[in-house]
Design a protein around this motif. Structure first.
Motif, mmCIF file in Angstrom:
data_model
loop_
_atom_site.group_PDB
_atom_site.id
_atom_site.type_symbol
_atom_site.label_atom_id
_atom_site.label_comp_id
_atom_site.label_asym_id
_atom_site.label_seq_id
_atom_site.Cartn_x
_atom_site.Cartn_y
_atom_site.Cartn_z
ATOM 1 N N CYS A 36 -2.032 21.081 5.660
ATOM 2 C CA CYS A 36 -2.641 19.832 6.148
ATOM 3 C C CYS A 36 -1.669 18.962 6.940
ATOM 4 O O CYS A 36 -2.064 17.942 7.492
ATOM 5 C CB CYS A 36 -3.263 19.055 4.989
ATOM 6 N N LEU A 37 -0.390 19.346 6.979
ATOM 7 C CA LEU A 37 0.657 18.652 7.722
ATOM 8 C C LEU A 37 0.943 17.231 7.216
ATOM 9 O O LEU A 37 1.491 16.419 7.944
ATOM 10 C CB LEU A 37 0.349 18.611 9.227
ATOM 11 N N SER A 38 0.587 16.950 5.970
ATOM 12 C CA SER A 38 0.938 15.643 5.424
ATOM 13 C C SER A 38 2.419 15.645 5.080
ATOM 14 O O SER A 38 3.020 16.681 4.789
ATOM 15 C CB SER A 38 0.072 15.302 4.206
ATOM 16 N N LEU A 39 3.014 14.480 5.140
ATOM 17 C CA LEU A 39 4.451 14.302 4.935
ATOM 18 C C LEU A 39 4.667 13.507 3.661
ATOM 19 O O LEU A 39 4.025 12.478 3.454
ATOM 20 C CB LEU A 39 5.045 13.561 6.136
ATOM 21 N N HIS A 40 5.587 13.998 2.838
ATOM 22 C CA HIS A 40 5.886 13.334 1.580
ATOM 23 C C HIS A 40 7.394 13.202 1.426
ATOM 24 O O HIS A 40 8.117 14.185 1.640
ATOM 25 C CB HIS A 40 5.314 14.124 0.401
ATOM 26 N N PRO A 41 7.883 12.019 1.024
ATOM 27 C CA PRO A 41 9.321 11.862 0.766
ATOM 28 C C PRO A 41 9.758 12.754 -0.398
ATOM 29 O O PRO A 41 8.994 13.010 -1.324
ATOM 30 C CB PRO A 41 9.458 10.382 0.396
ATOM 31 N N VAL A 42 11.008 13.227 -0.321
ATOM 32 C CA VAL A 42 11.572 14.095 -1.342
ATOM 33 C C VAL A 42 12.935 13.546 -1.755
ATOM 34 O O VAL A 42 13.782 13.280 -0.901
ATOM 35 C CB VAL A 42 11.732 15.543 -0.807
ATOM 36 N N ALA A 43 13.135 13.384 -3.059
ATOM 37 C CA ALA A 43 14.390 12.833 -3.571
ATOM 38 C C ALA A 43 15.527 13.850 -3.556
ATOM 39 O O ALA A 43 16.691 13.477 -3.433
ATOM 40 C CB ALA A 43 14.174 12.297 -4.979
ATOM 41 N N ASP A 44 15.209 15.135 -3.692
ATOM 42 C CA ASP A 44 16.238 16.169 -3.783
ATOM 43 C C ASP A 44 15.967 17.281 -2.764
ATOM 44 O O ASP A 44 15.543 18.377 -3.130
ATOM 45 C CB ASP A 44 16.269 16.733 -5.207
#
Length: 130
Positions: A36-44
């Motif tokens: 779906c090409l959604s973007l999510h922040p990643v901590a690691d």
């Protein structure tokens, strides 16, 4: 990590310091959904940049263009809110030697992609923005 929106695989990547201002949140990385090409922040995030062509062969092969392109695609869902950021990312992708509008065209025709955003419609809006 699976996409919280559609459950598909995501591609995690570190966001270089100079591009973190374009990432919602304070995390040092992001994950782009392969469907779906959604973007999510990643901590690691991983230490090294992945091959963004794992998402689609429409993505640039060089990370100088691929990372800002991934951020741009992820921000398209809210063009009104991220207009300035998207405009700057468009310029960065072009400076890295890639036509971002052509990438959006190719993504819109990729049968493996089921973007939450109307990529063809956003492309038209981006063309007007430029």
């Amino acid at each position: 990590m699976d996409c919280p929106d559609c459950g598909a695989e995501t591609l995690s990547f570190p966001v270089p310091t100079e591009l973190r201002e374009f990432l919602p949140g304070d995390e040092p990385g992001a994950a782009l959904c392969t469907r779906c090409l959604s973007l999510h922040p990643v901590a690691d995030p991983p230490a090294d940049q992945p091959d963004f062509q794992q998402v689609s062969t429409a993505f640039p092969g060089n990370t100088e263009a691929a990372v800002p392109m991934a951020l741009l695609v992820g921000l398209l869902e809210n063009l009104a809110l991220y207009r300035a950021e998207i405009s700057d990312l468009l310029a960065r992708v072009e400076q890295a030697g890639t036509d971002p509008l052509l990438v959006l065209d190719r993504l819109s025709y990729d049968e493996a992609i089921d973007a939450d955003v109307d990529l063809a419609g956003r492309r038209t809006q981006l063309e007007q923005l430029l």
